[in-house]
Design an enzyme around this catalytic site. Structure first.
Site, PDB file in Angstrom:
ATOM      1  N   GLU A   1      11.391   8.898  18.814  1.00  0.00           N
ATOM      2  CA  GLU A   1      11.035   9.123  17.409  1.00  0.00           C
ATOM      3  C   GLU A   1       9.612   8.632  17.142  1.00  0.00           C
ATOM      4  O   GLU A   1       9.162   7.670  17.778  1.00  0.00           O
ATOM      5  CB  GLU A   1      12.005   8.358  16.499  1.00  0.00           C
ATOM      6  CG  GLU A   1      13.464   8.623  16.790  1.00  0.00           C
ATOM      7  CD  GLU A   1      14.384   7.605  16.114  1.00  0.00           C
ATOM      8  OE1 GLU A   1      13.911   6.894  15.200  1.00  0.00           O
ATOM      9  OE2 GLU A   1      15.562   7.526  16.505  1.00  0.00           O
TER      10      GLU A   1
ATOM     11  N   LYS B   1       6.784   6.454  15.472  1.00  0.00           N
ATOM     12  CA  LYS B   1       6.765   5.133  14.829  1.00  0.00           C
ATOM     13  C   LYS B   1       5.837   5.224  13.619  1.00  0.00           C
ATOM     14  O   LYS B   1       4.615   5.222  13.753  1.00  0.00           O
ATOM     15  CB  LYS B   1       6.279   4.057  15.801  1.00  0.00           C
ATOM     16  CG  LYS B   1       6.316   2.645  15.208  1.00  0.00           C
ATOM     17  CD  LYS B   1       5.867   1.612  16.224  1.00  0.00           C
ATOM     18  CE  LYS B   1       5.922   0.213  15.628  1.00  0.00           C
ATOM     19  NZ  LYS B   1       5.042   0.065  14.451  1.00  0.00           N
TER      20      LYS B   1
ATOM     21  N   ASP C   1       3.653   4.429  10.426  1.00  0.00           N
ATOM     22  CA  ASP C   1       2.827   3.303   9.997  1.00  0.00           C
ATOM     23  C   ASP C   1       2.862   3.239   8.477  1.00  0.00           C
ATOM     24  O   ASP C   1       1.945   3.642   7.779  1.00  0.00           O
ATOM     25  CB  ASP C   1       1.387   3.502  10.496  1.00  0.00           C
ATOM     26  CG  ASP C   1       0.564   2.232  10.347  1.00  0.00           C
ATOM     27  OD1 ASP C   1       1.141   1.161  10.092  1.00  0.00           O
ATOM     28  OD2 ASP C   1      -0.679   2.311  10.467  1.00  0.00           O
TER      29      ASP C   1
ATOM     30  N   TYR D   1      15.369   7.106   9.044  1.00  0.00           N
ATOM     31  CA  TYR D   1      15.519   7.164  10.493  1.00  0.00           C
ATOM     32  C   TYR D   1      16.654   6.301  11.050  1.00  0.00           C
ATOM     33  O   TYR D   1      16.901   6.315  12.256  1.00  0.00           O
ATOM     34  CB  TYR D   1      14.211   6.769  11.185  1.00  0.00           C
ATOM     35  CG  TYR D   1      13.665   5.414  10.780  1.00  0.00           C
ATOM     36  CD1 TYR D   1      14.100   4.247  11.397  1.00  0.00           C
ATOM     37  CD2 TYR D   1      12.706   5.311   9.778  1.00  0.00           C
ATOM     38  CE1 TYR D   1      13.604   3.019  11.036  1.00  0.00           C
ATOM     39  CE2 TYR D   1      12.193   4.084   9.409  1.00  0.00           C
ATOM     40  CZ  TYR D   1      12.641   2.941  10.035  1.00  0.00           C
ATOM     41  OH  TYR D   1      12.146   1.717   9.665  1.00  0.00           O
TER      42      TYR D   1
ATOM     43  N   LYS E   1       3.400   1.806  21.767  1.00  0.00           N
ATOM     44  CA  LYS E   1       2.336   2.009  20.788  1.00  0.00           C
ATOM     45  C   LYS E   1       1.153   2.776  21.375  1.00  0.00           C
ATOM     46  O   LYS E   1       0.929   2.789  22.594  1.00  0.00           O
ATOM     47  CB  LYS E   1       1.880   0.668  20.222  1.00  0.00           C
ATOM     48  CG  LYS E   1       3.028  -0.134  19.593  1.00  0.00           C
ATOM     49  CD  LYS E   1       2.548  -1.285  18.758  1.00  0.00           C
ATOM     50  CE  LYS E   1       1.953  -0.807  17.453  1.00  0.00           C
ATOM     51  NZ  LYS E   1       1.614  -1.933  16.553  1.00  0.00           N
TER      52      LYS E   1
ATOM     53  N   CYS F   1     -22.333  12.836 -14.204  1.00  0.00           N
ATOM     54  CA  CYS F   1     -21.534  11.729 -13.699  1.00  0.00           C
ATOM     55  C   CYS F   1     -20.111  12.197 -13.374  1.00  0.00           C
ATOM     56  O   CYS F   1     -19.465  12.840 -14.217  1.00  0.00           O
ATOM     57  CB  CYS F   1     -21.496  10.612 -14.741  1.00  0.00           C
ATOM     58  SG  CYS F   1     -20.404   9.235 -14.313  1.00  0.00           S
TER      59      CYS F   1
ATOM     60  N   CYS G   1     -17.668  10.472 -16.196  1.00  0.00           N
ATOM     61  CA  CYS G   1     -17.727  10.765 -17.633  1.00  0.00           C
ATOM     62  C   CYS G   1     -18.478  12.036 -17.979  1.00  0.00           C
ATOM     63  O   CYS G   1     -18.601  12.380 -19.158  1.00  0.00           O
ATOM     64  CB  CYS G   1     -18.366   9.588 -18.374  1.00  0.00           C
ATOM     65  SG  CYS G   1     -20.147   9.415 -18.045  1.00  0.00           S
TER      66      CYS G   1
ATOM     67  N   CYS H   1     -26.134   7.194 -13.825  1.00  0.00           N
ATOM     68  CA  CYS H   1     -25.513   7.762 -15.019  1.00  0.00           C
ATOM     69  C   CYS H   1     -26.137   7.086 -16.233  1.00  0.00           C
ATOM     70  O   CYS H   1     -26.267   5.857 -16.273  1.00  0.00           O
ATOM     71  CB  CYS H   1     -24.000   7.521 -15.001  1.00  0.00           C
ATOM     72  SG  CYS H   1     -23.169   7.909 -16.562  1.00  0.00           S
TER      73      CYS H   1
ATOM     74  N   CYS I   1     -19.749   5.026 -20.183  1.00  0.00           N
ATOM     75  CA  CYS I   1     -19.047   5.537 -19.007  1.00  0.00           C
ATOM     76  C   CYS I   1     -17.993   4.511 -18.582  1.00  0.00           C
ATOM     77  O   CYS I   1     -18.311   3.322 -18.457  1.00  0.00           O
ATOM     78  CB  CYS I   1     -20.042   5.774 -17.875  1.00  0.00           C
ATOM     79  SG  CYS I   1     -19.285   6.210 -16.296  1.00  0.00           S
TER      80      CYS I   1
END
Length: 678
Positions: free
Chosen positions: A134, A136, A138, A245, A332, A422, A425, A438, A443
């Site tokens: 299966e 693994k 993360d 699982y 791994k 921007c 905004c 900006c 903003c």
């Protein structure tokens, strides 16, 4: 495979022309609620698990809204209703819950010899070994428990014996069943991995970066942090998913991992399609190598594979240590290093309005640290390096800390250009050299910093609005523009965490007192880039507020110490409609900037300060003296009349005063000789 509900009118081509809620009897309403819940749960399964929806999104939304309306009107809410997926009330804390059975960690290694040794230990004790191979994942491991066919609770792995109750948050994940089909075991505890899909992770980070928040380092951290939040509504708004699982415990009879997976699929749990059964350790190694090659193409992060003995009786015979089962091994992947892909280039808006391009990366390990973003500094660096969306790049950690793109290994699919407005905004963007800014002071990415500056002592002098208070006012939606300060409601302020009526009254009194203000101070308080206290006073001396708003860059350059860069910055600020609207709203709220006329009480006097004078800021003293005709300069010369030596003074100005024969005054003498005349 979950069977389609029979005789449910809201499953296939549902009629959504519902009768008004108020025309329904309570019995009819509750029956419609039952059918809607059943249909919506099936639609959730088809969308999130089977990936094969049978109704349009708009139809689903209409069914969902009808269910919400009925639950509210007839007070028939249920913790396991699909409407709970949108979140609930914020939690005070996460309670600790004991697991149904210990959730142990796995033996792990990236060395092929280690998994071969594991296989030999198994075969020494068990004949006819087969492995369930299966991915693994993360992500973030959780135990989910069902009783009598309904979702009961979800608990984090914690220390393996007990974890935190995250039921309210896991309930919001669309692929988690809230009810199991008829015939499900009376009791079922399953283990799954909550994760954030790669695309959702990149989009979430993009939104965070654009509004000035720190991005998540990787999808695992994003998933783990989200699951443990105290606000289920925030969790519901984030892109979480889950793979199941393991069956931890059940009232059903299961003999193998294959049967466990079959049961999970039958009950509507999402199970990964890469799972397979093999009978040789070399095939396990080949499986791991295949997934290592394919991992970058997957929509979820994996960091290896897991090999589990398929037969449950064999597992019982093999047993467990205090930390891990003897019948499973995590093989791994090697760490990724150095090179990765630029998923996209986004633009982050900083607290000063500066726009910074940021490369969002496919997470990669660089010297033991997972890197998912790298600052590109400015458009010139992007151009010089040739960085594009989709490019393969080589990274280094500058000074072993900051991730930096140092080389493009393979080009991407298009040039990058800094935005003209921007991204937060839509405010106007101006370029200064290689940097972009900006110009909208309201903003959201800049507002916290603008609010602190506006209320600072050298500006409007509103006590009580430091960093923490500014964050609260913005986060709670009470201030979306500087002008909103003068519309704050006493009761809303008093209800803020850590405030109260007295704090609210004090702030409102401070705001009222600030309304009468010198024009130069007001201009400084607006936070225009490159405009400090001295330039603000110079602008106020040269222009009325109306004339300053209308002044061109050429007009502004006529003021002493206002060069091209400053003139363009001031003109750009007042060219922004939102900024002018903020000024107008401040005036409407009663803020009254006045041009203070100079008198000649101190005409011809030149003063320099070193150190601080108790009770005053340097800006306040400068404004006070210059209003009465004196000149305040930053360096001592033969033309200086007095050097005021306050607390914690420097030495250079005093040495220069001795050389030039300039008289020095301590704060008491300054008060008696000069301030007493005003």
């Amino acid at each position: 495979m979950v069977e389609e509900p029979a005789d449910n009118p809201y499953v296939r081509d549902p009629d959504t022309s519902f009768a008004p809620v108020e025309e329904l009897s309570e019995g009819d309403a509750r029956e419609q609620v039952r059918r809607l819940r059943e249909a919506i749960e099936y639609h959730d399964y088809r969308y999130y698990v089977a990936n094969d929806p049978i109704v349009a999104d708009r139809t689903y939304d209409t069914l969902f809204e009808r269910l919400e309306a009925l639950e509210d009107a007839f007070d028939c809410h249920d913790e396991n209703s699909p409407t709970r997926r949108v979140g609930g009330e914020p939690l005070d804390e996460l309670e600790t819950v004991e697991h149904v059975a210990p959730l142990l960690s796995l033996q792990s290694s990236g060395d092929a010899d280690e998994i071969r040794a594991f296989d030999r230990r198994i075969r020494d004790r068990v004949a006819d070994v087969r492995y369930s191979a299966e991915p693994k994942f993360d992500g973030f491991s959780v135990e989910v428990v069902y009783e009598d066919g309904g979702f009961d609770r979800a608990v984090t792995r914690g220390d393996g014996r007990e974890g935190e109750d995250v039921s309210a948050n896991v309930r919001t994940i669309g692929s988690v069943p809230l009810h199991l089909p008829d015939g499900a075991p009376d009791f079922l505890a399953v283990r799954g991995e909550v994760y954030m899909p790669r695309s959702g992770f990149q989009e979430l980070n993009e939104r965070r970066i654009e509004r000035g928040d720190d991005p998540f380092a990787n999808p695992r951290n994003a998933a783990a942090g989200t699951v443990r939040l105290l606000d289920p509504e925030t969790v519901a708004d984030r892109p979480l998913d889950v793979f199941f699982y393991d069956v931890i415990d059940t009232s059903a009879t299961l003999d193998t991992q294959t049967e466990a997976f079959a049961l999970l699929r039958e009950l509507g749990f999402r199970v990964n399609d890469e799972t397979t059964v093999v009978d040789d350790v070399d095939v396990v190694i080949d499986y791991r190598d295949r997934l290592a090659d394919a991992r970058d193409e997957l929509e979820y992060e994996i960091d290896g594979i897991v090999a589990k003995v398929v037969d449950f009786d064999a597992r019982e015979e093999l047993g467990s240590t205090a930390r891990h089962p003897r019948w499973a091994f995590a093989y791994k992947f090697p760490a990724r290093t150095g090179e990765t892909t630029v998923e996209r280039i986004v633009v982050q808006v900083g607290r000063t309005g500066k726009l910074t391009p940021v490369a969002l990366l496919d997470p990669v390990d660089v010297q033991g640290v997972t890197i998912s973003r790298a600052t590109l500094h400015n458009a010139a660096q992007i151009r010089d390096l040739g960085v594009q969306n989709g490019a393969t790049v080589r990274l280094e950690r500058a000074g072993d800390v900051i991730p930096e793109v140092v080389e493009v290994v393979e080009g991407g699919d298009g040039d990058f250009a800094m935005p003209e407005t921007c991204p937060v905004c839509d405010g106007h963007v101006v370029q200064e050299g290689e940097h972009h800014y900006c110009t909208n002071a309201s903003c959201p990415a800049q507002l916290r910093r603008s609010l602190q500056h506006f209320c600072s002592r050298d500006a409007m002098d509103v006590e009580g609005v430091g960093a923490e208070a500014a964050d609260q006012l913005v986060e709670e939606g009470l201030v979306e523009s500087l002008a909103d300060l003068y519309d704050l409601d006493r009761d809303e302020l008093a209800a803020l965490d850590g405030w109260g009526e007295r704090s609210a009254d004090n702030l409102l009194a401070e705001l009222e007192a600030s309304k009468t203000v010198d024009l130069g101070t007001f201009v400084y308080a607006l936070g225009i880039r490159h405009v400090g206290t001295e330039r603000a006073r110079a602008l106020a001396a040269a222009f009325s507020l109306d004339d300053l708003i209308d002044a061109s860059a050429e007009d502004l350059r006529s003021v002493e110490d206002v060069g091209p860069e400053v003139a363009e910055s001031v003109a750009a600020y007042f060219d922004e409609a939102e900024n002018v609207e903020t000024v107008e709203r401040l005036l409407e709220a009663g803020v009254s900037p006045e041009r203070r006329e100079r008198d000649d009480e101190l005409d011809g006097l030149t003063v320099v300060f070193t150190g601080s004078v108790p009770g005053y800021t340097r800006s306040e003293l400068t404004e006070l003296l210059e209003t009465h005709g004196a000149s305040v300069t930053s360096s001592v010369s033969g033309a200086t009349d007095y050097l005021v030596v306050g607390e914690n003074p420097g030495t250079r100005k005093r040495e220069r005063a001795d050389e030039e024969g300039v008289e020095t005054l301590d704060p008491e003498a300054f008060e008696a000789r000069i301030l007493s005349r005003l």
